[in-house]
Scaffold this active site. Structure first.
Site, PDB file in Angstrom:
ATOM      1  N   LYS A 471      54.573 -11.529  23.850  1.00 22.69           N
ATOM      2  CA  LYS A 471      55.759 -11.684  23.001  1.00 22.69           C
ATOM      3  C   LYS A 471      55.783 -10.158  21.941  1.00 22.69           C
ATOM      4  O   LYS A 471      54.960 -10.194  21.178  1.00 22.69           O
ATOM      5  CB  LYS A 471      56.059 -12.866  22.168  1.00 22.69           C
ATOM      6  CG  LYS A 471      57.449 -12.838  21.291  1.00 22.69           C
ATOM      7  CD  LYS A 471      57.263 -14.244  20.511  1.00 22.69           C
ATOM      8  CE  LYS A 471      58.364 -14.306  19.548  1.00 22.69           C
ATOM      9  NZ  LYS A 471      58.488 -15.516  18.786  1.00 22.69           N
ATOM     10  N   ASP A 473      57.228  -8.159  19.438  1.00 17.87           N
ATOM     11  CA  ASP A 473      58.587  -8.309  18.391  1.00 17.87           C
ATOM     12  C   ASP A 473      58.667  -7.201  17.817  1.00 17.87           C
ATOM     13  O   ASP A 473      57.933  -6.088  17.801  1.00 17.87           O
ATOM     14  CB  ASP A 473      57.757  -9.436  17.304  1.00 17.87           C
ATOM     15  CG  ASP A 473      58.824 -10.235  16.673  1.00 17.87           C
ATOM     16  OD1 ASP A 473      59.967  -9.824  16.852  1.00 17.87           O
ATOM     17  OD2 ASP A 473      58.482 -11.026  15.914  1.00 17.87           O
ATOM     18  N   CYS A 521      61.466  -9.268  21.509  1.00 17.65           N
ATOM     19  CA  CYS A 521      62.084  -9.864  20.318  1.00 17.65           C
ATOM     20  C   CYS A 521      62.429  -8.901  19.466  1.00 17.65           C
ATOM     21  O   CYS A 521      61.483  -8.027  19.197  1.00 17.65           O
ATOM     22  CB  CYS A 521      60.950 -11.070  20.108  1.00 17.65           C
ATOM     23  SG  CYS A 521      61.361 -11.965  18.687  1.00 17.65           S
ATOM     24  N   ASP A 543      66.619 -16.130  16.384  1.00 17.20           N
ATOM     25  CA  ASP A 543      65.722 -16.909  15.728  1.00 17.20           C
ATOM     26  C   ASP A 543      66.335 -18.152  15.313  1.00 17.20           C
ATOM     27  O   ASP A 543      65.763 -19.093  14.676  1.00 17.20           O
ATOM     28  CB  ASP A 543      65.334 -16.188  14.217  1.00 17.20           C
ATOM     29  CG  ASP A 543      64.202 -15.574  14.596  1.00 17.20           C
ATOM     30  OD1 ASP A 543      63.561 -15.550  15.541  1.00 17.20           O
ATOM     31  OD2 ASP A 543      63.851 -14.553  13.555  1.00 17.20           O
TER      32      ASP A 543
HETATM   33  C1  DGJ Z   1      60.336 -12.831  14.213  1.00 13.45           C
HETATM   34  C2  DGJ Z   1      60.601 -13.583  15.514  1.00 13.45           C
HETATM   35  O1  DGJ Z   1      61.594 -13.569  15.998  1.00 13.45           O
HETATM   36  C3  DGJ Z   1      59.983 -15.095  15.439  1.00 13.45           C
HETATM   37  O2  DGJ Z   1      59.851 -15.812  16.492  1.00 13.45           O
HETATM   38  C4  DGJ Z   1      58.572 -14.820  15.065  1.00 13.45           C
HETATM   39  O3  DGJ Z   1      57.655 -14.309  16.122  1.00 13.45           O
HETATM   40  C5  DGJ Z   1      58.307 -14.119  13.734  1.00 13.45           C
HETATM   41  N1  DGJ Z   1      58.976 -12.779  13.934  1.00 13.45           N
HETATM   42  C6  DGJ Z   1      56.822 -13.809  13.429  1.00 13.45           C
HETATM   43  O4  DGJ Z   1      56.725 -13.073  12.436  1.00 13.45           O
END
Ligand code: DGJ
Length: 720
Positions: A471, A473, A521, A543
């Site tokens: 993932k 981010d 993400c 989120d």
């Molecule tokens: C933002 C993401 O959208 C969440 O799902 C999670 O991974 C957090 N960051 C973690 O810091």
């Protein structure tokens, strides 16, 4: 697909059911003649047709460029509308483009360094290259148009080459379409904010300029790099709709300028607002790609074209065509409060109901005990993971599950070893405050050394353990934009250079690890764009995982992006974002058509919930191919009604799935019927063993009982 009528000087670009026509005037202007339903021919460019009056400046022979619909307008002559290209050099800032030549090639050339749609066989598409130049400003402009045989889509981008001394490029759109004499029309965009992404905004096109744009360095949650121009009365199933989608993840602009002749200039590209690019002699600048989709049958058909094209000819890699993972992610179950034991306990429980991947989210590295520290230090925290990632992955694998891992490689906390070692590696401007967002700064990916560091850091972690999912981010926008390696007056180059750096990093890592499934993400869906989908076939949609909210977010997202690209998880309850309590079944049903997963610690769920979860995973496996490679029909909008009804039909029309969810209820309200779409004509479909005539289903429809809140069911239709 592409023909040139040399007598009338018209290029015909024929996609599946679409014609796009471009005309040349004797004076060298490249005029836009037509975009819409397939036609055999169109009237040629003609000064009488394109207006002008006694106060017009006839800058192109008999033509005044202010009233001619054009393909790539410039500024500095008679056209006062928003230009597609702007430069400044010792020779001034005016540009007057003249047509020079053309070329038609089979297939689709790549855009170096940028994500784009592609073909697998050259017979799938043809590309027209129009060569234009301004001999005074000493630039050459090449307009690329790729026409796809199987899609009602045309992909456009532009290259600008400096043939003279060093100059500045101040703006270059990817595509511009002048709708000549537009009837009353609407502009549709996808707008929002964190946890409330891609809300459909529908407005009338009125005089002047209306646009959406990003200025925060990221495509953003504020606006998506997409717009549609449509008929005044266009609906899901009827009316002309013209989609514009930009394959880019940074600052963009997308808009329409309507003039007093009701000519509407639609444009999409990198936002010129904080953009410059220095071009030395011989340098070429390539714009990102814009994908233009025409539908004669409303928004639904436009979306299905984007879905098919993006799913099959934008996304890439091993997982493009395969069913993906049913995962559990520990973020909402533990936040930063976890250790190996807790993660293994979550995995063990999840494995018992058929979840196949355990994803460890934020907090496994450096001093990352909260969001205050550690970003950038991609080394396991031994207190939490005494056996390292390798040991944890082995334990997860021993449960029969894959192991997945969270990263945020583009970011750094000031309290980290990386920042202490390289304070100049972040995006910043000398003598300015370095604003933090979520206590973090953005690494300067416009720098090659920073990109190389990220490639090394991520690759060495991925080599350490059996990691099969990542993932990726990214949790902040850019502020005080500048780079230690560029003089302040060139700071306008940083954001685009960042994107080129990011795309190189993603290309390198995803190529090195072809077996890893990558999901992007950005604080949820703040970078849900076609650029990212080229490297990672799915994106964490938002989120906000509350089921009722998600119905809207997923509906808006589906205007452009297929359900196969939407990460969608069953949320914890009461929901962490808005505190709502929703039935476990509804939470599952809402997430099911996306890339399915779970957020709650299943050890804390009831036996009943676990039974439902197990059943839903089975259903996900059975219906996944229909959700992810079938045709999607939006039947009832949660933005306009208390229902959300979305239907999926397999390409062979043998199976259809209808996902029905309701939010509110009115006591004793009349029942409703929702007509289905896309079924085989004159056929019989069975629902729970009961046969139905497909014509009945597509005319009268399925029966919805009003009067009960939170109804949620998935109806499966099988062709008999
Ligand atoms: C933002 C993401 O959208 C969440 O799902 C999670 O991974 C957090 N960051 C973690 O810091």
């Amino acid at each position: 697909m592409i023909n040139y009528d040399s007598q009338n000087k018209i290029f015909y670009l024929n996609a599946k059911n679409t014609t796009y026509a471009i005309g040349l005037t004797d004076s060298g202007l490249v005029a836009h003649l037509y975009w819409g339903k397939r036609v055999n021919f169109v009237p040629k460019a003609d000064p009488n047709r394109f207006g002008g009056h006694s106060y017009s400046a006839f800058d192109y022979g008999d033509y005044c460029s202010n009233t001619v619909p054009q393909e790539y307008p410039a500024f500095g002559n008679a056209d006062f509308r928003i230009p597609a290209v702007r430069v400044s050099s010792k020779l001034g800032h005016h540009v007057k483009l003249q047509y020079k030549d053309y070329e038609i090639v089979d297939g689709k050339p790549k855009i170096p360094g940028l994500p784009a749609t592609y073909v697998e066989e050259s017979a799938e598409a043809q590309t027209l290259k129009l060569y234009l130049s301004d001999d005074v400003q000493q630039i050459e402009v090449v307009l690329y148009y790729t026409v796809f045989e199987n899609f009602d889509a045309i992909a456009r981008h532009t290259e600008i080459k400096n043939l003279g001394e060093a100059m500045e490029l101040n703006g270059a759109m990817s595509a511009c379409v002048d709708f000549y004499g537009l009837p009353e029309s609407r502009l549709i965009t996808l707008d929002g904010n964190w946890a409330n992404e891609r809300v459909v905004t529908d407005r009338k096109i009125v005089s002047g300029n209306q646009n959406v744009e990003s200025r925060c360095g990221v495509s953003s949650a504020y606006h998506n790099p997409f717009m549609a121009v449509c008929d005044e009365k266009a609906t899901e199933t009827a009316g002309n709709v013209y989609g514009f989608s930009l394959v880019y993840s940074g600052d963009f602009t997308a808009g329409v300028e309507l003039d007093s002749y009701r000519s509407a200039r639609a444009y999409i590209g990198i936002n010129p607002f904080e953009f410059t690019c220095r071009l030395e002699t011989g340098d070429v600048f390539a714009t990102p790609e814009a994908v233009l989709v025409y539908s004669a049958e409303g928004f639904g058909a436009m979306s299905r074209t984007y879905h098919d094209l993006y799913r099959t000819r934008l996304c890439r890699g091993k997982y493009r065509d395969t069913e993906r993972f049913a995962l559990i992610n520990n973020w909402e179950a533990t936040y930063f409060d976890f250790n190996e034991e807790k993660i293994v306990a979550i995995a063990e429980k999840a494995a018992t109901i058929g979840v196949d991947t355990m994803v460890l989210d934020d907090g496994w590295f450096g001093k990352r005990l909260s969001d205050n520290a550690g970003l950038g230090d991609w080394v396991e925290n031994p207190d939490r993971l005494p056996n390292g990632l390798k040991g944890l992955a082995e334990k997860v694998n021993a449960c029969g599950m894959r192991f997945g891992l969270w990263f945020e490689p583009e970011m750094v906390n000031p309290d980290s070893d990386l920042h202490r070692a390289h304070p100049d590696w972040i995006i910043h401007t000398e003598n300015r405050n370095r604003s933090l967002m979520r206590n973090q700064s953005t690494l300067d990916l416009s720098r090659k050394d920073v990109c190389d560091y990220i490639i090394d850091a991520v690759s060495s972690v991925l080599r350490k353990a059996n990691i099969q999912y990542v993932k990726w981010d990214m949790n902040r926008y850019m502020t005080e934009v500048g780079s230690a390696l560029l003089p302040a007056e060139r700071a306008g180059e940083v954001k685009h250079r960042y994107m080129l750096g990011l795309y190189r990093v993603l290309e390198t890592i995803t190529t090195q690890f072809p077996d890893v499934l990558f999901e992007s993400c950005a604080s949820g869906g703040s970078r849900f764009d076609p650029g990212m989908l080229h490297y990672m076939p799915q994106t964490w949609t938002s989120d906000d995982s509350d089921a009722e909210e998600r119905l809207k977010i997923q509906y808006g997202t589906s205007m452009v992006y297929p359900y196969s690209s939407m990460g969608a998880h069953v949320s914890a309850c009461p929901n962490h974002q808005i505190g709502r309590t929703t039935s476990f079944e509804m939470r599952c049903n809402v997430a099911l058509p996306g890339q399915f997963g779970f957020a709650p610690d299943l050890n804390r769920c009831t036996e009943k919930a676990l039974e439902i979860a197990q059943e839903k995973i089975k259903q996900y496996r059975a219906l996944g191919p229909v959700f992810h490679s079938g045709d999607c029909y939006r039947l009832k909008s949660p933005f306009e009604t208390d229902w959300s009804v979305v239907q999926f039909v397999s390409k062979d029309q043998k199976t259809a799935v209808v996902c029905v969810n309701s939010a509110k209820a009115t006591c004793n309200a009349p029942d409703e019927f929702v007509a289905l779409r896309g079924l085989k004509h004159d056929a019989t479909y069975c629902i729970d063993g009961t046969p139905f005539d497909s014509e009945y289903l597509m005319n009268t429809g399925i029966h919805l009982r009003n009067g009960r809140e939170n109804q949620s069911f998935i109806m499966v239709l099988e062709l008999v």
